[in-house]
Design an enzyme around this catalytic site. Structure first.
Site, PDB file in Angstrom:
ATOM      1  N   LYS A  74       0.856  -1.191   0.000  1.00  0.00           N
ATOM      2  CA  LYS A  74       0.000   0.000   0.000  1.00  0.00           C
ATOM      3  C   LYS A  74       0.892   1.240   0.000  1.00  0.00           C
ATOM      4  O   LYS A  74       1.912   1.260   0.700  1.00  0.00           O
ATOM      5  CB  LYS A  74      -0.884  -0.048   1.255  1.00  0.00           C
ATOM      6  CG  LYS A  74      -1.882   1.087   1.373  1.00  0.00           C
ATOM      7  CD  LYS A  74      -2.714   0.934   2.653  1.00  0.00           C
ATOM      8  CE  LYS A  74      -3.767   2.008   2.796  1.00  0.00           C
ATOM      9  NZ  LYS A  74      -4.550   1.851   4.045  1.00  0.00           N
ATOM     10  N   SER A 149      -9.480   1.750   3.110  1.00  0.00           N
ATOM     11  CA  SER A 149      -8.651   2.489   2.182  1.00  0.00           C
ATOM     12  C   SER A 149      -7.657   1.627   1.388  1.00  0.00           C
ATOM     13  O   SER A 149      -7.115   2.096   0.385  1.00  0.00           O
ATOM     14  CB  SER A 149      -7.870   3.573   2.933  1.00  0.00           C
ATOM     15  OG  SER A 149      -7.064   3.000   3.932  1.00  0.00           O
ATOM     16  N   SER A 173      -9.631  -0.668   7.152  1.00  0.00           N
ATOM     17  CA  SER A 173      -9.088  -0.522   5.789  1.00  0.00           C
ATOM     18  C   SER A 173      -8.465  -1.747   5.167  1.00  0.00           C
ATOM     19  O   SER A 173      -8.217  -1.755   3.962  1.00  0.00           O
ATOM     20  CB  SER A 173      -8.053   0.595   5.773  1.00  0.00           C
ATOM     21  OG  SER A 173      -8.725   1.801   5.640  1.00  0.00           O
TER      22      SER A 173
HETATM   23  N1  GLN Z   1     -12.790   4.034   6.604  1.00  0.00           N
HETATM   24  C1  GLN Z   1     -12.118   4.329   7.830  1.00  0.00           C
HETATM   25  C2  GLN Z   1     -11.636   5.763   7.831  1.00  0.00           C
HETATM   26  O1  GLN Z   1     -11.760   6.418   6.832  1.00  0.00           O
HETATM   27  C3  GLN Z   1     -10.977   3.394   8.042  1.00  0.00           C
HETATM   28  C4  GLN Z   1      -9.796   3.758   7.225  1.00  0.00           C
HETATM   29  C5  GLN Z   1      -8.567   3.002   7.596  1.00  0.00           C
HETATM   30  O2  GLN Z   1      -8.625   1.991   8.282  1.00  0.00           O
HETATM   31  N2  GLN Z   1      -7.446   3.540   7.179  1.00  0.00           N
HETATM   32  O3  GLN Z   1     -11.151   6.223   8.812  1.00  0.00           O
END
Ligand code: GLN
Length: 466
Positions: A74, A149, A173
């Site tokens: 990532k 994400s 994410s």
């Molecule tokens: N969707 C969640 C957020 O936007 C989790 C994102 C993540 O785990 N990086 O905070």
């Protein structure tokens, strides 16, 4: 699915394939792919590493299990000499000065990073649309979002463009895109894997974890990345999880699930009925199944977003165009900071920085930030109580199936609520795995802190049962 790592390892050892051709084959499918999963291809670095593995095999030296296995990263992890953009305009030209501990451990084991993967900018999102590289498209239906994400990472694994990928999970994410693309994704216990070199989003819940197409590959990669790191004071020394332990299902007696997740009016009826059917099957296999009480989704989501926004506002304050980031010059220093940040952060990231600074500011912090911290303590206590009567908690990964590309950008609140089932386990810092089984977006398996092995054991049982 069997271990892809073991299969490829055997082919390399038997010289059925060369490492160079394996890496080239993956680069060739990654490059033209239309799912928008690639931020940077690491072609030169990967092919150089592959040549070394081939030379070693040719000289008759033994190679390790991960040696020569291509993987994705990532684009929020530092890998020295590569661009680390966090899918943002601000860091579009940033080159990592060092390598993250988790990635270094994989490199030390001989695995080969081939791609920096598209994601929501700074991890801010649940759809991988908040990115300068174009929305990531779902592996199964490209009209739908990939989830986020770590959307690029999940899609690369699902499409077999990478053997495994390393995602990052702050509030879901890894688990949510794994569910949306039907692969395995693990958020380990907080602190099991070092966060050093992972770009910080919300430091108190940020976790490094693997995404793969088999449970065995999750275990192998998890073991390789785990361990105490002097560069991350929150890490702890864990015991590696053995392959044999995955069949010790007798250590698990009772399984719990949260009643209010299932009774929530926002849950898709098919996800609900499929989940309840899984519960019946688990009962029929002789486990005690207990419905448990938990906090309402709205409380979980607002607690998580209060803390995550506060932490990200603080973590991203260093990105001002002076030490880091593309600088936009203005009349004076203050203006320069302001213009640099206004022009280079996305709408979603700005929303979080403004929200985070608001909840931390005088007059609001007692009412909002400190309250969220107190609720977080209650959530942890609740989990401790639960794990005195059950070994495992299972839940759906998401209340709904992935939305069409474009629709969640119009309604940030709806997007935040799609995290309803993942954020609680993040606040509890618990090991939680998505398995591509049971419902259209999979199931989550959770256990008490440091019981990552138990999570894998139960997943292994479910895989055989379903
Ligand atoms: N969707 C969640 C957020 O936007 C989790 C994102 C993540 O785990 N990086 O905070």
């Amino acid at each position: 699915m069997d271990s892809q790592i073991e299969k490829l390892h055997q082919q390399l050892v038997d010289q059925d394939i060369s490492c160079k051709s394996l890496v080239q084959e993956k680069l060739d499918v990654l490059k033209p792919n239309t799912h928008n999963t690639v931020n940077t291809l690491l072609d030169k670095m990967a092919l150089d590493l592959a040549e070394k593995v081939d030379a070693k095999i040719a000289s008759g030296e033994p190679i390790g299990l991960l040696e020569g296995i291509p993987f994705g990263v990532k684009d929020v992890y530092m890998v020295q000499g590569t661009k680390t953009t966090a899918s943002s305009n601000l860091l579009k030209h940033y080159t990592s000065a060092y390598t993250a501990t988790a990635i270094q451990k994989l490199l030390d084991a001989g695995a080969i990073p081939i791609v920096k993967e598209n994601c929501d900018s700074f991890g801010h999102g649940s759809s991988s649309e908040n990115t300068i590289f174009g929305a990531v498209k779902n592996a199964i239906n490209p009209n739908l979002v990939a989830g986020g994400s770590s959307g690029g990472s999940a899609v690369n694994v699902a499409k077999d463009y990478t053997v495994f990928s390393i995602g990052g999970d702050t509030g879901g994410s890894i688990r949510q895109p794994a569910g949306y693309n039907s692969v395995y994704g693990l958020k380990p216990t907080y602190g099991r894997i070092s966060r050093y070199g992972l770009m910080a989003y919300a430091s108190s819940t940020d976790c490094v974890g693997p995404i793969a197409r088999s449970l065995e590959d999750i275990r192998i990669v998890l073991n390789t990345m785990s361990g105490k790191d002097p560069k991350d004071q929150t890490t702890y020394a864990s015991v590696p999880i053995s392959k044999e332990s995955l069949s010790h299902i007798k250590t698990i007696k009772a399984v719990g699930y949260f009643k209010n997740f299932i009774e929530n009016k926002a849950i898709d009826p098919k996800i609900k009925s499929d989940f309840l059917m899984t519960i019946e099957k688990i009962k029929a296999n002789g486990f005690e199944v207990k419905p448990l009480d938990f906090f309402e989704s709205e409380t979980l989501v607002s607690t998580y977003y209060t803390l995550a926004m506060a932490e990200t506002a603080s973590n991203l304050s260093r990105l001002d165009g002076t030490n880091y980031g593309s600088r936009v010059e203005a009349e004076n220093l203050k203006e320069t900071y302001s213009v640099t940040r206004s022009q280079n952060f996305s709408e979603e990231t700005k929303r979080r920085i403004v929200g985070g600074n608001q909840v931390l500011s005088q007059g609001f912090s007692d009412e909002i930030y400190l309250k969220a911290l107190a609720i977080r303590d209650q959530i942890s206590e609740n989990f401790e109580n639960d794990f005195s009567s059950v070994d495992i908690i299972i839940s759906p990964v998401t209340p709904n199936t992935p939305p069409q590309i474009g629709s969640s950008l119009k309604d940030p609140l709806a997007m935040y609520l799609s995290d309803a089932f993942t954020v609680g386990f993040s606040l509890g810092q618990l090991p939680t795995l998505t398995v591509p089984l049971g419902t259209a977006t999979g199931l989550q398996i959770t256990a008490a802190k440091d019981k990552d092995g138990l999570v894998l054991t139960f997943a292994n049982f479910l895989k055989d049962m379903m």
